[in-house]
Each structure stands twice: as C-alpha cells, then as structure tokens.
Design an enzyme around this catalytic site. Structure first.
Site, PDB file in Angstrom:
ATOM      1  N   SER A 216       0.831  -1.195   0.000  1.00  0.00           N
ATOM      2  CA  SER A 216       0.000   0.000   0.000  1.00  0.00           C
ATOM      3  C   SER A 216       0.866   1.246   0.000  1.00  0.00           C
ATOM      4  O   SER A 216       1.979   1.244   0.563  1.00  0.00           O
ATOM      5  CB  SER A 216      -0.868  -0.012   1.267  1.00  0.00           C
ATOM      6  OG  SER A 216      -1.455   1.248   1.462  1.00  0.00           O
TER       7      SER A 216
ATOM      8  N   TYR B 206      -1.984  -1.245  10.935  1.00  0.00           N
ATOM      9  CA  TYR B 206      -2.235  -1.742   9.569  1.00  0.00           C
ATOM     10  C   TYR B 206      -1.066  -1.381   8.658  1.00  0.00           C
ATOM     11  O   TYR B 206      -0.472  -2.241   7.998  1.00  0.00           O
ATOM     12  CB  TYR B 206      -3.547  -1.162   9.011  1.00  0.00           C
ATOM     13  CG  TYR B 206      -3.671  -1.391   7.517  1.00  0.00           C
ATOM     14  CD1 TYR B 206      -3.920  -2.660   7.011  1.00  0.00           C
ATOM     15  CD2 TYR B 206      -3.477  -0.344   6.608  1.00  0.00           C
ATOM     16  CE1 TYR B 206      -3.985  -2.881   5.638  1.00  0.00           C
ATOM     17  CE2 TYR B 206      -3.541  -0.553   5.245  1.00  0.00           C
ATOM     18  CZ  TYR B 206      -3.794  -1.822   4.754  1.00  0.00           C
ATOM     19  OH  TYR B 206      -3.847  -2.038   3.391  1.00  0.00           O
TER      20      TYR B 206
ATOM     21  N   LYS C  20       2.045  -3.719   6.794  1.00  0.00           N
ATOM     22  CA  LYS C  20       2.414  -3.774   5.365  1.00  0.00           C
ATOM     23  C   LYS C  20       3.926  -3.584   5.208  1.00  0.00           C
ATOM     24  O   LYS C  20       4.576  -4.281   4.434  1.00  0.00           O
ATOM     25  CB  LYS C  20       1.661  -2.699   4.586  1.00  0.00           C
ATOM     26  CG  LYS C  20       0.174  -2.962   4.452  1.00  0.00           C
ATOM     27  CD  LYS C  20      -0.095  -4.112   3.481  1.00  0.00           C
ATOM     28  CE  LYS C  20      -1.533  -4.568   3.509  1.00  0.00           C
ATOM     29  NZ  LYS C  20      -1.772  -5.830   2.825  1.00  0.00           N
TER      30      LYS C  20
HETATM   31  P1  NAD Z   1     -11.018  -7.238   1.373  1.00  0.00           P
HETATM   32  O1  NAD Z   1     -11.217  -7.249   2.847  1.00  0.00           O
HETATM   33  O2  NAD Z   1     -12.185  -7.036   0.492  1.00  0.00           O
HETATM   34  O3  NAD Z   1     -10.262  -8.556   0.921  1.00  0.00           O
HETATM   35  C1  NAD Z   1      -9.395  -9.268   1.766  1.00  0.00           C
HETATM   36  C2  NAD Z   1      -9.854 -10.712   1.764  1.00  0.00           C
HETATM   37  O4  NAD Z   1      -9.000 -11.465   2.610  1.00  0.00           O
HETATM   38  C3  NAD Z   1     -11.288 -10.887   2.287  1.00  0.00           C
HETATM   39  O5  NAD Z   1     -12.021 -11.656   1.362  1.00  0.00           O
HETATM   40  C4  NAD Z   1     -11.104 -11.606   3.609  1.00  0.00           C
HETATM   41  O6  NAD Z   1     -12.203 -12.466   3.882  1.00  0.00           O
HETATM   42  C5  NAD Z   1      -9.805 -12.356   3.374  1.00  0.00           C
HETATM   43  N1  NAD Z   1      -9.069 -12.668   4.598  1.00  0.00           N
HETATM   44  C6  NAD Z   1      -8.808 -11.844   5.642  1.00  0.00           C
HETATM   45  N2  NAD Z   1      -8.127 -12.507   6.579  1.00  0.00           N
HETATM   46  C7  NAD Z   1      -7.938 -13.774   6.125  1.00  0.00           C
HETATM   47  C8  NAD Z   1      -7.311 -14.925   6.653  1.00  0.00           C
HETATM   48  N3  NAD Z   1      -6.711 -14.906   7.855  1.00  0.00           N
HETATM   49  N4  NAD Z   1      -7.316 -16.050   5.920  1.00  0.00           N
HETATM   50  C9  NAD Z   1      -7.918 -16.087   4.704  1.00  0.00           C
HETATM   51  N5  NAD Z   1      -8.529 -15.029   4.154  1.00  0.00           N
HETATM   52  C10 NAD Z   1      -8.549 -13.880   4.862  1.00  0.00           C
HETATM   53  O7  NAD Z   1      -9.896  -6.120   1.070  1.00  0.00           O
HETATM   54  P2  NAD Z   1      -9.368  -5.558  -0.328  1.00  0.00           P
HETATM   55  O8  NAD Z   1      -9.704  -4.123  -0.390  1.00  0.00           O
HETATM   56  O9  NAD Z   1      -9.757  -6.455  -1.427  1.00  0.00           O
HETATM   57  O10 NAD Z   1      -7.803  -5.649  -0.062  1.00  0.00           O
HETATM   58  C11 NAD Z   1      -7.018  -6.732  -0.524  1.00  0.00           C
HETATM   59  C12 NAD Z   1      -5.573  -6.510  -0.105  1.00  0.00           C
HETATM   60  O11 NAD Z   1      -5.123  -5.257  -0.634  1.00  0.00           O
HETATM   61  C13 NAD Z   1      -5.395  -6.422   1.414  1.00  0.00           C
HETATM   62  O12 NAD Z   1      -4.176  -7.046   1.741  1.00  0.00           O
HETATM   63  C14 NAD Z   1      -5.302  -4.933   1.663  1.00  0.00           C
HETATM   64  O13 NAD Z   1      -4.571  -4.627   2.807  1.00  0.00           O
HETATM   65  C15 NAD Z   1      -4.584  -4.457   0.402  1.00  0.00           C
HETATM   66  N6  NAD Z   1      -4.827  -3.048   0.099  1.00  0.00           N
HETATM   67  C16 NAD Z   1      -6.116  -2.590  -0.032  1.00  0.00           C
HETATM   68  C17 NAD Z   1      -6.342  -1.244  -0.283  1.00  0.00           C
HETATM   69  C18 NAD Z   1      -7.752  -0.708  -0.401  1.00  0.00           C
HETATM   70  O14 NAD Z   1      -7.937   0.513  -0.345  1.00  0.00           O
HETATM   71  N7  NAD Z   1      -8.781  -1.534  -0.596  1.00  0.00           N
HETATM   72  C19 NAD Z   1      -5.260  -0.363  -0.423  1.00  0.00           C
HETATM   73  C20 NAD Z   1      -3.966  -0.863  -0.305  1.00  0.00           C
HETATM   74  C21 NAD Z   1      -3.758  -2.219  -0.040  1.00  0.00           C
END
Ligand code: NAD
Ligand code: UDP
Length: 346
Positions: free
Chosen positions: A123, A148, A152
């Site tokens: 991120s 958080y 990362k």
């Molecule tokens: P999201 O919560 O929609 O997706 C994450 C998925 O991981 C979910 O389906 C959740 O059920 C699953 N998950 C969580 N813990 C778990 C575990 N212990 N075992 C198995 N599955 C698990 O979030 P997103 O927005 O799709 O983000 C995906 C990735 O991108 C994350 O790592 C997040 O930190 C990163 N990210 C997101 C953003 C954003 O703004 N959405 C920005 C930067 C980075």
C-alpha cells in the site's frame, strides 16, 4: 494454476475475474471474514467457468501445505489480510497476526512446495507522509502511523529478507494508491461491513439512502481547495496490473516494487462534484474536522510500472465513479441480496 489468497474480497475478486479471462486456472483461498462466497458465484456467472474455492485461514500452514500438494500451483497473488486502519489501532495483535504471520505461513508453505513466485498487496501507506509529490518507488518508506500500515511495511521487509536469503524467489510488492470502482458488469464490487471508512463506499451509501450525508474530513489542508487529495485508481486497472506483474516475475528474480496508481490526484470536493455529475443530483455533505492520522495529499509516479510492466491505468475518474455507482445502485445492500437484473434497472 494461480493461488489467490483473499480472492473473494474486493480487489481479489476483480483479479480472479481477470485471471480467468486471461485463461489461467485459479484457486481461491479465503476465510470469508470480510467477504462473501457470492462474489465468486457472480464471477462464475460472468465467465461461465467454475472457480476452485477453499474456505480456510491463510495462517494455517498445514492446510497450505496440503493445498500445494493437491493443486498444481505455480504462483500466488496474496491479498488475504485485514485492512481497516481504525480497527488496527484497537486490535493491533489481530492485525499483526493475520497480516504478518499469515504472510510468513504462506511463504513457508510455498518454499516447502517449491513455489517461488509471489505478488503481494502492499500500500502507498508505507510511504507515510511523503515530502514530495508524485511519489516514486525510490522515495524512502516512512513511519506508518497505525498497525495496519506497519504490518504492510513489516511484510515488505520480511519478503525482502526472504528474497535476499534464497535466489529462487521472484516477489512483486505492489503499492496500491486508492482503489475504487467496480467491474463494469455491476455484478462484483466493494461490499464493506458496517460503516465504510473509505470515501467512495461512504458516498455510494449516501447516494442509495443508507447514510444521511457524507462527512468531509477537513477543508483546511494545504491543498488547492483545502480537502485531502488522493490518487484514485479503478480496481479493474489495478487487477490487470497484477497479471502484468505475474508475467514479469516469470523473467526476473529478487524483489521488485511497483506503484499502482494513475499519477493524478483528486480532492474530496472534486470527488463529490464528479460523483454528483454521475448520479445527476446533489450529494448531501458536511464539512467536519480532520480525521486523525490523515495526510494532506498523496499521488503516485506510476512511470516504473509503465516502463517495466507495460501497464498503465486506463480508466478516468468519471468511469471509476460510474462503475462504482452501477454496482451500488444495482446492489444497494452489496452481496446480501441478489443483483437486480439489468432489465429491471435500465
Ligand atoms: P477485502 O477485505 O475485500 O479482501 C481481503 C480478503 O482477505 C477478504 O475476502 C477476507 O475475507 C480475506 N481474509 C482476511 N483474513 C484472512 C485470513 N486470515 N485467511 C484467509 N482469508 C482472509 O480487502 P481488499 O480491499 O480487497 O484488499 C485486498 C488486499 O489489498 C489487502 O491485503 C489490503 O490490505 C490491500 N490493500 C487494499 C487497499 C484498499 O484501499 N482496498 C489499499 C492498499 C492495499
Ligand atoms: N474522507 C472523507 N470522508 C470520509 C472518508 C474519507 O472526507 O467519509 C477523505 C479522507 O480524509 C481523505 C480521502 O477522503 O482525504 C480519502 O480517504 P480514504 O479513507 O478513502 O483513503 P485513505 O485516507 O486511506 O487514503
């Protein structure tokens, strides 16, 4: 076959769709703690193929080992993790354990199975409050102000150490800016639980009548109109960046960092005005004090991904917000109820 951890979630589901469309076999691992099996059912509907799905926790190393023994996985897209900044302040151990320990368990099981190609969801938060814009990959990482963001940065460091210890690894650290929008079908999109933390999901819920008004957190930042500026990127462009990174990592070893952004920043007020144009009516909003921990502005230099991955974001802000609106208006309660048919909503 590509393993997609967190593949039922917001970004993961869009990546699964793109992988399937590109002809890959896909295996999704997700414990559904922040997502629904429905997202995968919708993808199956869209592409006309079945998605292999295992409901499990990424921290479970024994399970990962048996998964790698059962499926011919050649690379991993690692999305699984927890992502709510405020929650991470309240529950730091849960965040470090899921995000950091989960990534370590995954890498251990991968190495044991002889799989060394990994794309990690990092991120822009790892840059902290950068002193100059745009932010390129060689800007130093900062001090994320919450568990958080720290998690990362910790994972990035774990992965760097791992690649330095064993030359077989090919690891991509993708630093996302602000993903928004939804697949143009309106069938998959972002479905946050509880009160949305992020700007666009909140605006969408105001527009469908689930919330009264958008709170704009601060209009006294040192930005052109005083509201916070971010680099919003369409989730489909973002998902496609992962496929490009996967391809590139077939040819190079070690760790590579790529920003995934558009290179353009928009203020909160510009977001509101553009969204109002998309929905054709005013969006109720009120100016509130700044949100603790927020930075004034942040946008990417996406040139490295363009040069090395032959990737750049193609969708503009209107397309991002129109696609987000199509998803939200057809699924006002997200995956909790069946999508209205295209005919019913026009
Ligand atoms: P999201 O919560 O929609 O997706 C994450 C998925 O991981 C979910 O389906 C959740 O059920 C699953 N998950 C969580 N813990 C778990 C575990 N212990 N075992 C198995 N599955 C698990 O979030 P997103 O927005 O799709 O983000 C995906 C990735 O991108 C994350 O790592 C997040 O930190 C990163 N990210 C997101 C953003 C954003 O703004 N959405 C920005 C930067 C980075
Ligand atoms: N924001 C806002 N109201 C909200 C949510 C966010 O004014 O309900 C602002 C926030 O202060 C920031 C921008 O919108 O300037 C993007 O915030 P978001 O939480 O979506 O992303 P992040 O802060 O993580 O970049």
């Amino acid at each position: 076959m590509i393993l997609v951890t967190g593949g039922a979630g917001y970004i993961g589901s869009h990546a699964v769709y793109e992988l399937l469309q590109a002809g890959h076999q896909v295996l999704v691992l997700d414990n559904l703690c922040n997502s629904s099996r429905q997202s995968l059912a919708r993808i199956e509907q869209l592409v006309g193929r079945r998605v292999e799905f295992v409901r499990a926790d990424v921290r479970n190393r024994a399970m990962l080992s048996s998964l790698f023994a059962s499926f011919p996985v050649t690379a991993v897209l690692h999305f699984a993790g927890l992502k709510a900044v405020g929650e991470s302040v309240a529950e730091p151990l849960r965040y470090y354990e899921t995000n950091v320990s989960g990534s370590i368990a995954l890498c251990q099981a991968m190495a044991e199975a002889g799989i060394f190609r990994l794309v990690f969801s990092s991120s822009a938060t790892v840059y902290g409050e950068a002193s100059q814009m745009p932010i390129s990959e060689d800007c130093p990482t900062g001090q994320p102000t919450n568990p958080y963001g720290q998690s990362k940065l910790m994972i990035e460091n774990v992965l760097r150490g791992l690649a330095a210890s064993d030359p077989r690894w090919s690891i991509g650290l993708l630093r996302y800016f602000n993903p928004i929008g939804a697949h143009e079908s309106g069938l998959i999109g972002e479905d946050p639980t509880g009160v949305p933390n992020n700007l666009v999901p909140y605006m969408l819920q105001v527009a469908v009548g689930r919330r009264a008004a958008l709170n704009i957190y601060g209009d006294d930042y040192p930005t052109p109109d005083g509201t916070g500026v971010r680099d919003y990127i369409h989730v489909v462009d973002l998902a496609r960046g992962h496929l490009k990174a996967l391809e590139r990592l077939e040819q190079q070893r070690g760790v590579a960092v790529w920003n995934l952004g558009t290179g353009r920043g928009y203020s909160v007020l510009e977001m509101v005005r553009t969204f109002e144009a998309v929905i054709g009516r005013p969006l109720p909003h009120v100016i509130c004090p700044r949100r603790p921990g927020d930075i004034a502005q942040c946008w990417s230099d996406p040139g490295k991904a363009w040069r090395e991955l032959d990737w750049r974001a193609e969708r503009d802000l209107t397309a991002m917000l129109a696609d987000a609106w199509r998803w939200q208006s057809r699924n006002p309660h997200g995956y909790a109820q069946p999508a209205k048919t295209l005919a019913a909503t026009g």
